[in-house]
Design a protein around this motif. Structure first.
Motif, PDB file in Angstrom:
ATOM      1  N   GLU A 145      -7.963   5.281  -0.897  1.00  0.00           N
ATOM      2  CA  GLU A 145      -8.150   5.874   0.513  1.00  0.00           C
ATOM      3  C   GLU A 145      -8.566   4.818   1.422  1.00  0.00           C
ATOM      4  O   GLU A 145      -9.689   4.154   1.038  1.00  0.00           O
ATOM      5  CB  GLU A 145      -9.083   6.956   0.489  1.00  0.00           C
ATOM      6  N   GLY A 146      -8.027   4.525   2.500  1.00  0.00           N
ATOM      7  CA  GLY A 146      -8.250   3.562   3.535  1.00  0.00           C
ATOM      8  C   GLY A 146      -8.283   1.996   3.179  1.00  0.00           C
ATOM      9  O   GLY A 146      -8.806   1.324   3.956  1.00  0.00           O
ATOM     10  N   SER A 147      -7.694   1.715   2.137  1.00  0.00           N
ATOM     11  CA  SER A 147      -7.483   0.397   1.944  1.00  0.00           C
ATOM     12  C   SER A 147      -6.281  -0.152   0.952  1.00  0.00           C
ATOM     13  O   SER A 147      -5.836   0.911   0.192  1.00  0.00           O
ATOM     14  CB  SER A 147      -8.903  -0.276   1.133  1.00  0.00           C
ATOM     15  N   GLU A 148      -5.863  -1.260   1.079  1.00  0.00           N
ATOM     16  CA  GLU A 148      -4.662  -1.763   0.411  1.00  0.00           C
ATOM     17  C   GLU A 148      -5.096  -3.101  -0.297  1.00  0.00           C
ATOM     18  O   GLU A 148      -5.418  -3.976   0.752  1.00  0.00           O
ATOM     19  CB  GLU A 148      -3.411  -1.922   1.258  1.00  0.00           C
ATOM     20  N   ASP A 149      -5.037  -3.240  -1.378  1.00  0.00           N
ATOM     21  CA  ASP A 149      -5.382  -4.549  -2.062  1.00  0.00           C
ATOM     22  C   ASP A 149      -4.260  -5.532  -2.301  1.00  0.00           C
ATOM     23  O   ASP A 149      -3.483  -5.400  -3.381  1.00  0.00           O
ATOM     24  CB  ASP A 149      -6.091  -4.265  -3.450  1.00  0.00           C
ATOM     25  N   PHE A 150      -3.861  -6.198  -1.396  1.00  0.00           N
ATOM     26  CA  PHE A 150      -2.681  -6.857  -1.569  1.00  0.00           C
ATOM     27  C   PHE A 150      -2.796  -8.469  -2.380  1.00  0.00           C
ATOM     28  O   PHE A 150      -1.673  -9.222  -2.451  1.00  0.00           O
ATOM     29  CB  PHE A 150      -2.010  -7.647  -0.091  1.00  0.00           C
ATOM     30  N   SER A 151      -4.035  -8.521  -2.978  1.00  0.00           N
ATOM     31  CA  SER A 151      -3.981  -9.705  -3.798  1.00  0.00           C
ATOM     32  C   SER A 151      -3.274  -9.241  -5.226  1.00  0.00           C
ATOM     33  O   SER A 151      -3.417 -10.270  -5.974  1.00  0.00           O
ATOM     34  CB  SER A 151      -5.456 -10.031  -4.025  1.00  0.00           C
ATOM     35  N   TRP A 152      -3.294  -7.991  -5.502  1.00  0.00           N
ATOM     36  CA  TRP A 152      -2.405  -7.710  -6.763  1.00  0.00           C
ATOM     37  C   TRP A 152      -1.139  -8.089  -6.481  1.00  0.00           C
ATOM     38  O   TRP A 152      -0.492  -7.698  -5.903  1.00  0.00           O
ATOM     39  CB  TRP A 152      -2.706  -6.117  -6.989  1.00  0.00           C
ATOM     40  N   ASP A 153      -0.559  -8.674  -7.684  1.00  0.00           N
ATOM     41  CA  ASP A 153       0.871  -9.108  -7.608  1.00  0.00           C
ATOM     42  C   ASP A 153       1.425  -8.689  -8.998  1.00  0.00           C
ATOM     43  O   ASP A 153       0.829  -8.795 -10.018  1.00  0.00           O
ATOM     44  CB  ASP A 153       1.120 -10.468  -7.465  1.00  0.00           C
ATOM     45  N   ALA A 154       2.455  -7.889  -8.778  1.00  0.00           N
ATOM     46  CA  ALA A 154       3.260  -7.389  -9.976  1.00  0.00           C
ATOM     47  C   ALA A 154       4.608  -8.021 -10.158  1.00  0.00           C
ATOM     48  O   ALA A 154       4.986  -8.937  -9.416  1.00  0.00           O
ATOM     49  CB  ALA A 154       3.409  -6.017  -9.863  1.00  0.00           C
ATOM     50  N   ILE A 155       5.046  -8.155 -11.262  1.00  0.00           N
ATOM     51  CA  ILE A 155       6.356  -8.725 -11.733  1.00  0.00           C
ATOM     52  C   ILE A 155       7.513  -7.517 -11.415  1.00  0.00           C
ATOM     53  O   ILE A 155       7.511  -6.747 -12.506  1.00  0.00           O
ATOM     54  CB  ILE A 155       6.507  -9.333 -13.047  1.00  0.00           C
ATOM     55  N   TRP A 156       8.130  -7.735 -10.412  1.00  0.00           N
ATOM     56  CA  TRP A 156       9.298  -6.536 -10.276  1.00  0.00           C
ATOM     57  C   TRP A 156      10.494  -7.370  -9.650  1.00  0.00           C
ATOM     58  O   TRP A 156      10.470  -8.450  -9.215  1.00  0.00           O
ATOM     59  CB  TRP A 156       9.006  -5.432  -9.696  1.00  0.00           C
ATOM     60  N   ASP A 157      11.719  -6.592  -9.497  1.00  0.00           N
ATOM     61  CA  ASP A 157      13.006  -7.247  -8.942  1.00  0.00           C
ATOM     62  C   ASP A 157      13.522  -6.560  -7.996  1.00  0.00           C
ATOM     63  O   ASP A 157      13.231  -5.257  -7.729  1.00  0.00           O
ATOM     64  CB  ASP A 157      13.889  -7.581 -10.030  1.00  0.00           C
ATOM     65  N   SER A 158      14.009  -7.252  -6.849  1.00  0.00           N
ATOM     66  CA  SER A 158      14.588  -6.436  -5.789  1.00  0.00           C
ATOM     67  C   SER A 158      15.547  -7.294  -5.090  1.00  0.00           C
ATOM     68  O   SER A 158      15.570  -8.557  -5.338  1.00  0.00           O
ATOM     69  CB  SER A 158      13.358  -6.226  -4.818  1.00  0.00           C
ATOM     70  N   SER A 159      16.557  -6.720  -4.263  1.00  0.00           N
ATOM     71  CA  SER A 159      17.568  -7.256  -3.663  1.00  0.00           C
ATOM     72  C   SER A 159      18.042  -6.384  -2.627  1.00  0.00           C
ATOM     73  O   SER A 159      17.715  -5.174  -2.504  1.00  0.00           O
ATOM     74  CB  SER A 159      18.751  -7.612  -4.279  1.00  0.00           C
ATOM     75  N   VAL A 160      18.146  -7.170  -1.308  1.00  0.00           N
ATOM     76  CA  VAL A 160      18.491  -6.394  -0.128  1.00  0.00           C
ATOM     77  C   VAL A 160      20.079  -7.005   0.354  1.00  0.00           C
ATOM     78  O   VAL A 160      20.411  -8.061   0.244  1.00  0.00           O
ATOM     79  CB  VAL A 160      17.712  -6.523   1.168  1.00  0.00           C
ATOM     80  N   LYS A 161      20.712  -6.244   1.074  1.00  0.00           N
ATOM     81  CA  LYS A 161      22.050  -6.406   1.804  1.00  0.00           C
ATOM     82  C   LYS A 161      22.215  -6.023   3.114  1.00  0.00           C
ATOM     83  O   LYS A 161      22.059  -4.881   3.227  1.00  0.00           O
ATOM     84  CB  LYS A 161      23.274  -6.015   0.947  1.00  0.00           C
ATOM     85  N   ILE A 162      22.511  -6.750   4.099  1.00  0.00           N
ATOM     86  CA  ILE A 162      22.798  -6.493   5.756  1.00  0.00           C
ATOM     87  C   ILE A 162      24.345  -5.935   5.419  1.00  0.00           C
ATOM     88  O   ILE A 162      25.124  -6.640   5.078  1.00  0.00           O
ATOM     89  CB  ILE A 162      22.602  -7.268   6.654  1.00  0.00           C
ATOM     90  N   ALA A 176       5.564  -1.825 -16.833  1.00  0.00           N
ATOM     91  CA  ALA A 176       4.505  -2.738 -17.008  1.00  0.00           C
ATOM     92  C   ALA A 176       3.561  -2.898 -15.686  1.00  0.00           C
ATOM     93  O   ALA A 176       2.454  -3.291 -15.582  1.00  0.00           O
ATOM     94  CB  ALA A 176       4.934  -4.267 -17.439  1.00  0.00           C
ATOM     95  N   ALA A 177       4.306  -2.641 -14.520  1.00  0.00           N
ATOM     96  CA  ALA A 177       3.884  -2.715 -13.099  1.00  0.00           C
ATOM     97  C   ALA A 177       3.118  -1.490 -12.671  1.00  0.00           C
ATOM     98  O   ALA A 177       2.672  -1.274 -11.681  1.00  0.00           O
ATOM     99  CB  ALA A 177       4.839  -3.063 -12.153  1.00  0.00           C
TER     100      ALA A 177
END
Length: 798
Positions: A145-162, A176-177
């Protein structure tokens, strides 16, 4: 309007509002196959999945407005025993206008974004959020609530296409993430977010009412995940790094190797350990001319102490720079001895942390770290012989956190921090009870704490701190009432950080905000604040101010902020004299600043913030300005500059002691800091980053004054020591980073830095800048490899 027509309109509005208030549900579809993450969404599993999350609703700025048909967004979810898979088709009738700046990981930049928020326990307490930009850059965080901790890094995969009709996102998020229960049938909290950068708009799948402060409780539901058997969560991250360092006096070559381990103890808890740590490529500290009575608070840049530490930050008792920080003592010397080497930090041997949350909402955190013995070198000026003296023994740092969450918006926590040093050195222990209670509708919030510290030193002492806060957290009008008491001997500085003690405080805040755009503003908020701090022993004001604050975002996406703070009575500083029981008067004053940040989505953006503090004392004034232009040449290349300047005329501060008196100086101070940052993204996994900082400051005393027992200053004409200061600091980092595989990175860093200090004030900027390089400039070249190894992949191969 006829009565029947009015009835139909009201009924439709009620039905629409009711649909927003209900939690949407999405059914995950099982698959036996691993989906190829390529941004094409061409597999039959996607095409034949009938369950779609659609009908997104605007979150900001026009809260509750349905998304336009030409921006229709359709999301689907698949799962198997390894991961969940997410596909999102984000339609856009003007695909050429989709913003897609390539940035470093966890940096949003000027891009469109899509994200998924997952709460595996569906308890409204904590989200795991995964973002991907239209340029393919990943961002992730743990949100409470009220905060986001971007120091946390997970291992996951992504891809985008225009595409010709918008853009497509595919994501694979391994179990695992995430954190979730071991139940055979899962129900997760779920929400999706889409940001359209050019319009400064954000949409969510499940409606988030901005009148309510807590977003996490307003998620939808993901159902359908059944009988999954997640693999063992065991990961190894070995590293090897090499350093070459030289300055005018010497050169050195160093090779280091070590290992990080991440192990999933069960579905809820993870163990992180570092063996033979290497923090040589962390960001440099911003050195300053510190004339304050307190140490400089430094940012934490070491990944182990920033990633996933949200549990350990409960209660604000953890200042991680204490671990491996400055030694706790200074050596004693004879009249014919001098300290020739005093290490600035103690070396870390290893560190371990365990954290997670049970199915019933109990969060458990445990962190332990061990540092080496540290010695100072002392020279006998008569015999020219040197000796070593222990200034910091082997030390153990320990934190335990128990955080019970309930009702999706409340928690009670117990925190204990302990520092144990070998031998007769100082030990410390702090215990805290922290609570945060909200009503079912998230309209009101009651929170507070009780903390108790114990110090074992030459003289043992105890102290405590308590606070109670009540807030209205919903609607256009909100308020906060707060009070706290801190005893004189409350001390958390062995593993935390605190500057001011021995006072009680009353604080009130009232605010008004718009919840939907008006003719001129997308957002607007005004706050009124009143703060009173009274020193316990004397009953004198330590702080007493009234503040008005405005914040707004215009329809053109310009950000405005204005504040004025009035201190209508004289206050007293109980720390500047550097002697317990003494204090110095601070005159009445008024301060103000005005900040403007022009549309950050434009290729060229500019922000500036002038500020002023005027004292009720002859010719005493402080003024400054911060200016920050930034230019984005294209989606790959950007450059920014920040100039931060302040001038303190007739400032007053402690300079020294005589046998009987505390001496203050009436002085002029100037502070100039220049920061340049540049980024060139070769692609979304390979970047070159530039960071440079030049800092110059001086303090020039015109007169000396003697502190009286009543806190006022009188002229001193006999003190003649030189207490002027001139300080230059230079830092330069040029870094290349390549994420050549998930969780695996190669980095090359060239760094040079220097620090020059003296007692002769030099006001020529060019001369000062040159002196920073004419001193002992240190150059470092380092190369580091880190490789992520998943135990399951290795096991399957063999």
């Amino acid at each position: 309007m006829p009565t029947s027509s009015r009835f139909v309109v009201v009924a439709l509005l009620f039905i629409s509002f009711s649909s927003y208030c209900q939690k949407k549900e999405l059914l995950a579809q099982p698959t036996k196959y691993n989906i190829t993450i390529d941004g094409k969404v061409s597999e039959d599993e996607w095409l034949q999945n009938p369950n779609t999350a659609t009908d997104f609703v605007m979150y900001q700025p026009d809260n509750g407005k349905p998304i336009n048909k030409d921006k229709q967004t359709d999301v689907k979810v698949l799962y198997n025993n390894d991961a969940i898979y997410i596909s999102a088709i984000l339609n856009d009738n003007e695909p050429s206008k989709i913003r897609r700046e390539i940035t470093n990981r966890d940096v949003f930049g000027v891009s469109d974004h899509f994200s998924v928020s997952i709460n595996g326990f569906n308890d409204g307490q904590q989200d795991f959020r995964f973002y991907v930009s239209a340029a393919g850059v990943q961002m992730d965080c743990i949100a409470t609530e009220g905060s986001e901790d971007f120091s946390w890094d997970a291992i996951w995969d992504s891809s985008v296409k225009i595409t010709d009709t918008g853009w497509i996102v595919e994501m694979k998020i391994p179990y695992a993430a995430l954190r979730f229960s071991g139940a055979p049938t899962q129900t997760w909290g779920l929400n999706f977010m889409r940001e359209i950068k050019r319009d400064a708009q954000k949409y969510t799948w499940n409606y988030i009412d901005t009148k309510i402060g807590n977003e996490i409780t307003q998620a939808g539901l993901l159902k359908g995940i059944e009988n999954i058997k997640p693999p063992i969560r065991l990961f190894f991250i070995p590293y090897v790094s090499g350093y070459y360092q030289e300055d005018k006096l010497a050169s050195d070559r160093t090779v280091k190797a070590g290992l990080d381990i991440k192990y999933g103890i069960n579905d809820s808890f993870t163990l992180d350990a570092i063996l033979v740590p290497d923090f040589g490529q962390t960001k440099f500290d911003n050195a300053i001319l510190n004339l304050e009575p307190f140490e400089q608070r430094l940012d934490e840049n070491r990944p182990f102490f920033t990633e996933g530490t949200n549990l350990f930050n409960i209660g604000n008792l953890f200042y991680s720079r204490r671990i491996g920080g400055a030694p706790s003592t200074y050596p004693s010397t004879a009249t014919n001895e001098e300290v020739t080497n005093y290490p600035s930090s103690a070396n870390l041997i290893n560190a371990v942390k365990i954290s997670g949350r049970t199915e019933k909402g109990l969060g458990i955190g445990f962190l332990n770290a061990l540092t080496k013995r540290t010695f100072a070198t002392i020279l006998n000026t008569d015999t020219e012989e040197s000796r070593k003296e222990l200034i910091e023994p082997m030390a153990n740092y320990n934190i335990i956190v128990l955080d019970q969450r309930f009702n999706q918006n409340s928690s009670v926590s117990f925190v204990n921090t302990n520092t144990t040093r070998n031998g007769s050195f100082r030990d410390a222990n702090v215990a805290a009870l922290v609570f945060d209670l909200s009503t079912k509708t998230n309209s009101y919030n009651l929170y507070g704490d009780f903390k108790y510290s114990t110090i074992n030193d030459v003289v043992d002492y105890n102290g405590y701190k308590t606070s109670l806060n009540f807030a209205k957290t919903r609607g256009k009008y909100r308020y906060l009432l707060s009070g706290k008491y801190i005893s004189e001997n409350y001390d958390v500085n062995d593993l935390g950080i605190i500057f001011y003690t021995n006072y009680h405080n009353a604080y009130a805040n009232g605010s008004y905000r718009i919840l939907n755009p008006t003719k001129y503003f997308n957002t607007f908020k005004v706050e009124q604040e009143l703060n009173l701090e009274i020193q316990n022993t004397t009953g004198k004001f330590q702080e007493a101010w009234y503040k008005t604050l405005f914040k707004a975002t215009t329809k053109n996406n310009h950000y405005l902020e204005f504040s004025i703070v009035a201190t209508p009575v004289e206050t007293f500083d109980f720390y500047e004299p550097r002697v317990g029981g003494s204090y110095v008067q601070v005159p009445r004053r008024i301060s103000s600043y005005f900040g403007v940040e022009f549309n950050a989505n434009s290729p060229f953006t500019f922000d500036f913030t002038p500020s002023i503090v005027a004292y009720d004392q002859k010719n005493r004034i402080t003024y400054g300005i911060a200016v920050g232009p930034k230019y984005r040449f294209n989606d790959k290349l950007s450059l920014s500059y920040i100039l931060d300047y302040s001038n303190r005329k007739n400032d007053r501060g402690w300079v020294g002691f005589t046998s009987d008196d505390i001496i203050f100086g009436q002085r002029d101070r100037e502070i100039l800091q220049n920061d340049i940052t540049g980024k060139y993204a070769i692609n979304n996994k390979m970047t070159v980053n530039l960071t440079a900082r030049y800092y110059w400051s001086y303090s020039e005393n015109h007169n000396f004054l003697t502190l009286q027992q009543d806190g006022y200053l009188t002229p001193n004409t006999t003190y003649t020591l030189n207490k002027d200061r001139n300080f230059n600091s230079w830092n330069f980092d040029l870094a290349y980073s390549w994420w050549f595989a998930p969780g695996s990175e190669m980095s090359v860093l060239y760094r040079n830095y220097s620090l020059e200090r003296g007692t002769t004030v030099e006001k020529n900027l060019n001369t000062n800048f040159k002196s920073a390089f004419n001193g002992n400039l240190t150059n470092i070249l380092s190369i580091s490899f880190r490789y992520f190894i998943d135990y399951n992949r290795v096991k399957n191969k063999f």
